[in-house]
Design a protein around this motif. Structure first.
Motif, mmCIF file in Angstrom:
data_model
loop_
_atom_site.group_PDB
_atom_site.id
_atom_site.type_symbol
_atom_site.label_atom_id
_atom_site.label_comp_id
_atom_site.label_asym_id
_atom_site.label_seq_id
_atom_site.Cartn_x
_atom_site.Cartn_y
_atom_site.Cartn_z
ATOM 1 N N ALA A 1 -65.776 48.219 6.014
ATOM 2 C CA ALA A 1 -64.598 47.535 6.553
ATOM 3 C C ALA A 1 -65.067 46.668 7.715
ATOM 4 C CB ALA A 1 -63.569 48.549 7.029
ATOM 5 N N VAL A 2 -64.965 45.362 7.558
ATOM 6 C CA VAL A 2 -65.475 44.430 8.557
ATOM 7 C C VAL A 2 -64.474 43.298 8.752
ATOM 8 C CG1 VAL A 2 -67.338 42.839 9.171
ATOM 9 C CG2 VAL A 2 -67.870 44.941 7.931
ATOM 10 N N LEU A 3 -64.241 42.947 10.001
ATOM 11 C CA LEU A 3 -63.417 41.782 10.331
ATOM 12 C C LEU A 3 -64.335 40.682 10.839
ATOM 13 C CD1 LEU A 3 -60.781 40.257 10.866
ATOM 14 C CD2 LEU A 3 -60.590 41.509 13.038
ATOM 15 N N ILE A 4 -64.386 39.575 10.097
ATOM 16 C CA ILE A 4 -65.189 38.413 10.472
ATOM 17 C C ILE A 4 -64.235 37.265 10.777
ATOM 18 C CG2 ILE A 4 -66.962 36.773 9.755
ATOM 19 C CD1 ILE A 4 -68.010 38.896 7.818
ATOM 20 N N THR A 5 -64.343 36.705 11.972
ATOM 21 C CA THR A 5 -63.453 35.612 12.360
ATOM 22 C C THR A 5 -64.225 34.306 12.472
ATOM 23 O OG1 THR A 5 -63.708 36.170 14.714
ATOM 24 C CG2 THR A 5 -61.856 37.158 13.537
ATOM 25 N N PHE A 6 -63.503 33.223 12.264
ATOM 26 C CA PHE A 6 -64.076 31.873 12.286
ATOM 27 C C PHE A 6 -63.348 31.067 13.352
ATOM 28 C CE2 PHE A 6 -65.130 33.679 8.316
ATOM 29 C CZ PHE A 6 -66.185 32.981 7.751
ATOM 30 N N GLU A 7 -64.106 30.511 14.268
ATOM 31 C CA GLU A 7 -63.507 29.752 15.373
ATOM 32 C C GLU A 7 -64.133 28.364 15.461
ATOM 33 O OE1 GLU A 7 -60.978 30.773 16.928
ATOM 34 O OE2 GLU A 7 -60.997 32.958 17.004
ATOM 35 N N GLY A 8 -63.437 27.462 16.147
ATOM 36 C CA GLY A 8 -63.960 26.117 16.352
ATOM 37 C C GLY A 8 -62.859 25.087 16.324
ATOM 38 N N LEU A 9 -63.186 23.896 16.755
ATOM 39 C CA LEU A 9 -62.232 22.794 16.758
ATOM 40 C C LEU A 9 -61.884 22.387 15.331
ATOM 41 C CD1 LEU A 9 -63.838 20.542 19.543
ATOM 42 C CD2 LEU A 9 -61.959 22.178 19.814
ATOM 43 N N ASP A 10 -60.750 21.732 15.171
ATOM 44 C CA ASP A 10 -60.382 21.194 13.861
ATOM 45 C C ASP A 10 -61.442 20.195 13.412
ATOM 46 O OD1 ASP A 10 -57.973 22.545 13.354
ATOM 47 O OD2 ASP A 10 -56.873 21.210 14.676
ATOM 48 N N GLY A 11 -61.690 20.177 12.115
ATOM 49 C CA GLY A 11 -62.692 19.271 11.572
ATOM 50 C C GLY A 11 -64.088 19.853 11.552
ATOM 51 N N LEU B 1 -61.815 38.040 6.218
ATOM 52 C CA LEU B 1 -62.237 36.750 6.771
ATOM 53 C C LEU B 1 -61.001 36.077 7.343
ATOM 54 C CD1 LEU B 1 -64.466 35.485 3.799
ATOM 55 C CD2 LEU B 1 -65.133 36.938 5.726
ATOM 56 N N CYS B 2 -60.995 35.844 8.650
ATOM 57 C CA CYS B 2 -59.810 35.286 9.305
ATOM 58 C C CYS B 2 -60.141 33.949 9.968
ATOM 59 C CB CYS B 2 -59.268 36.271 10.344
ATOM 60 S SG CYS B 2 -57.643 35.804 10.983
ATOM 61 N N ASP B 3 -59.429 32.920 9.543
ATOM 62 C CA ASP B 3 -59.581 31.572 10.103
ATOM 63 C C ASP B 3 -58.830 31.523 11.428
ATOM 64 O OD1 ASP B 3 -59.714 28.889 10.673
ATOM 65 O OD2 ASP B 3 -59.171 28.228 8.652
ATOM 66 N N ARG B 4 -59.578 31.690 12.510
ATOM 67 C CA ARG B 4 -59.105 31.800 13.894
ATOM 68 C C ARG B 4 -58.513 33.182 14.161
ATOM 69 N NH1 ARG B 4 -57.309 25.890 14.267
ATOM 70 N NH2 ARG B 4 -59.113 24.909 15.246
ATOM 71 N N PHE B 5 -58.699 33.583 15.433
ATOM 72 C CA PHE B 5 -58.199 34.891 15.862
ATOM 73 C C PHE B 5 -58.021 34.818 17.373
ATOM 74 C CE2 PHE B 5 -58.645 39.688 16.083
ATOM 75 C CZ PHE B 5 -57.519 39.949 15.337
ATOM 76 N N VAL B 6 -58.267 35.905 18.059
ATOM 77 C CA VAL B 6 -57.928 35.981 19.481
ATOM 78 C C VAL B 6 -58.727 35.004 20.343
ATOM 79 C CG1 VAL B 6 -59.547 37.852 19.992
ATOM 80 C CG2 VAL B 6 -57.485 37.577 21.384
ATOM 81 N N LEU C 1 -68.716 30.815 15.351
ATOM 82 C CA LEU C 1 -68.154 29.713 16.131
ATOM 83 C C LEU C 1 -68.776 28.404 15.672
ATOM 84 C CD1 LEU C 1 -66.650 28.308 18.387
ATOM 85 C CD2 LEU C 1 -68.373 29.154 20.012
ATOM 86 N N PHE C 2 -67.956 27.570 15.058
ATOM 87 C CA PHE C 2 -68.401 26.269 14.544
ATOM 88 C C PHE C 2 -68.283 25.256 15.678
ATOM 89 C CE2 PHE C 2 -67.600 28.764 10.963
ATOM 90 C CZ PHE C 2 -68.125 28.178 9.820
ATOM 91 N N ASP C 3 -69.404 24.842 16.215
ATOM 92 C CA ASP C 3 -69.388 23.961 17.382
ATOM 93 C C ASP C 3 -69.745 22.528 16.993
ATOM 94 O OD1 ASP C 3 -69.309 23.357 20.253
ATOM 95 O OD2 ASP C 3 -71.465 23.060 20.020
ATOM 96 N N LEU C 4 -68.974 21.591 17.507
ATOM 97 C CA LEU C 4 -69.294 20.178 17.362
ATOM 98 C C LEU C 4 -68.624 19.407 18.496
ATOM 99 C CD1 LEU C 4 -67.334 18.534 14.375
ATOM 100 C CD2 LEU C 4 -66.530 20.482 15.680
ATOM 101 N N PRO C 5 -69.146 18.233 18.849
ATOM 102 C CA PRO C 5 -68.556 17.447 19.934
ATOM 103 C C PRO C 5 -67.100 17.089 19.647
ATOM 104 C CG PRO C 5 -70.743 16.625 19.375
ATOM 105 C CD PRO C 5 -70.375 17.612 18.312
ATOM 106 N N VAL C 6 -66.332 16.975 20.708
ATOM 107 C CA VAL C 6 -64.905 16.669 20.566
ATOM 108 C C VAL C 6 -64.694 15.352 19.823
ATOM 109 C CG1 VAL C 6 -62.810 16.062 21.853
ATOM 110 C CG2 VAL C 6 -64.180 18.039 22.554
ATOM 111 N N GLN C 7 -65.478 14.338 20.144
ATOM 112 C CA GLN C 7 -65.295 13.044 19.485
ATOM 113 C C GLN C 7 -65.512 13.151 17.980
ATOM 114 O OE1 GLN C 7 -64.099 10.368 20.564
ATOM 115 N NE2 GLN C 7 -64.332 10.281 22.783
ATOM 116 N N VAL C 8 -66.490 13.955 17.572
ATOM 117 C CA VAL C 8 -66.743 14.140 16.142
ATOM 118 C C VAL C 8 -65.574 14.876 15.494
ATOM 119 C CG1 VAL C 8 -68.278 15.177 14.428
ATOM 120 C CG2 VAL C 8 -69.230 14.147 16.501
ATOM 121 N N SER C 9 -65.064 15.893 16.184
ATOM 122 C CA SER C 9 -63.890 16.622 15.686
ATOM 123 C C SER C 9 -62.725 15.679 15.468
ATOM 124 C CB SER C 9 -63.507 17.720 16.687
ATOM 125 O OG SER C 9 -62.210 18.226 16.419
#
Length: 213
Positions: free
Chosen positions: A7-17, A97-102, A138-146
């Motif tokens: 039983a595992v909770l994996i979350t995905f975070e980051g800016l849109d895009g 698998l949760c797209d965004r969380f706390v 955590l999916f990281d990218l510059p704000v302008q690219v997002s």
């Protein structure tokens, strides 16, 4: 990897895009092919009530929303999702698998809207009741690219209420997310979202494989 009770909770975070939605589905397929039962969900939403709250939160037609109101609505959606979806799935030994969380609330409302990191953390500690992700990507990218990617995918004038905020807001959000990664290096793995889709998928699979051993 292979079949087994886990039983595992994996979350995905980051800016849109950043490509979270695409990579969640790719990971879901790979996990299922490896024999794991998987449940995918998202925030805000994931339940009938949560989807209604999502519409309220993202709509531009309802007038301004106070910062505290926004934080509470996200927390309410999260509480419902935990009760109806995430907790039952974990009890059934599924990988969730949760797209965004706390972390999103901490960054978007705590830092972005200036409510304060600790205030949003305390609110959500109560909501979570001890449930925490085992892994956060955590999916990281510059704000302008997002911003460019969102405009390209949705077209001009199609941005939701959150996406209409200025670049300074999203810079605060990005800094807060990266700060969370520095504070929780054992849980949060930063992925360079400027890479190609296949390269990002391989990076994620490598990290997830290790977390499930």
């Amino acid at each position: 990897m292979g079949e087994g009770e886990i039983a595992v909770l994996i979350t995905f975070e980051g800016l849109d895009g950043a490509g979270k939605s695409t990579q969640i589905q790719r990971l879901r397929i790979r996990l299922e092919q490896a024999g794991y039962p998987v449940l995918w969900t998202r925030e805000p939403g994931g339940t009938p009530l949560g989807d209604m709250l999502r519409s309220l939160l993202l709509s531009s037609s309802g007038g301004p929303v106070a910062a505290k109101t926004e934080a509470l609505l996200y927390a309410a959606s999260r509480a419902q999702l935990l009760e109806q979806v995430i907790q039952p799935a974990l009890t059934q030994n599924k990988i969730v698998l949760c797209d965004r969380f706390v972390d999103a609330s901490i960054a978007y409302q705590g830092a972005g809207l200036g409510l304060g990191i600790s205030a949003v953390e305390h609110l959500n500690d109560w909501v979570l009741g001890g449930i925490k992700p085992q892994l956060t990507l955590l999916f990281d990218l510059p704000v302008q690219v997002s911003r460019q990617r969102v405009r390209h995918s949705r077209g001009e004038g199609a941005a939701d209420r959150i996406e209409q905020r200025d670049n300074e807001y999203f810079e605060r959000v990005r800094r807060a997310l990266l700060d969370l990664a520095r504070r929780h290096p054992q849980r949060i793995h930063v992925v360079d979202a400027t890479w190609g889709l296949d390269a990002v998928e391989q990076e994620i699979w490598h990290v997830v494989e290790k977390s499930l051993v």
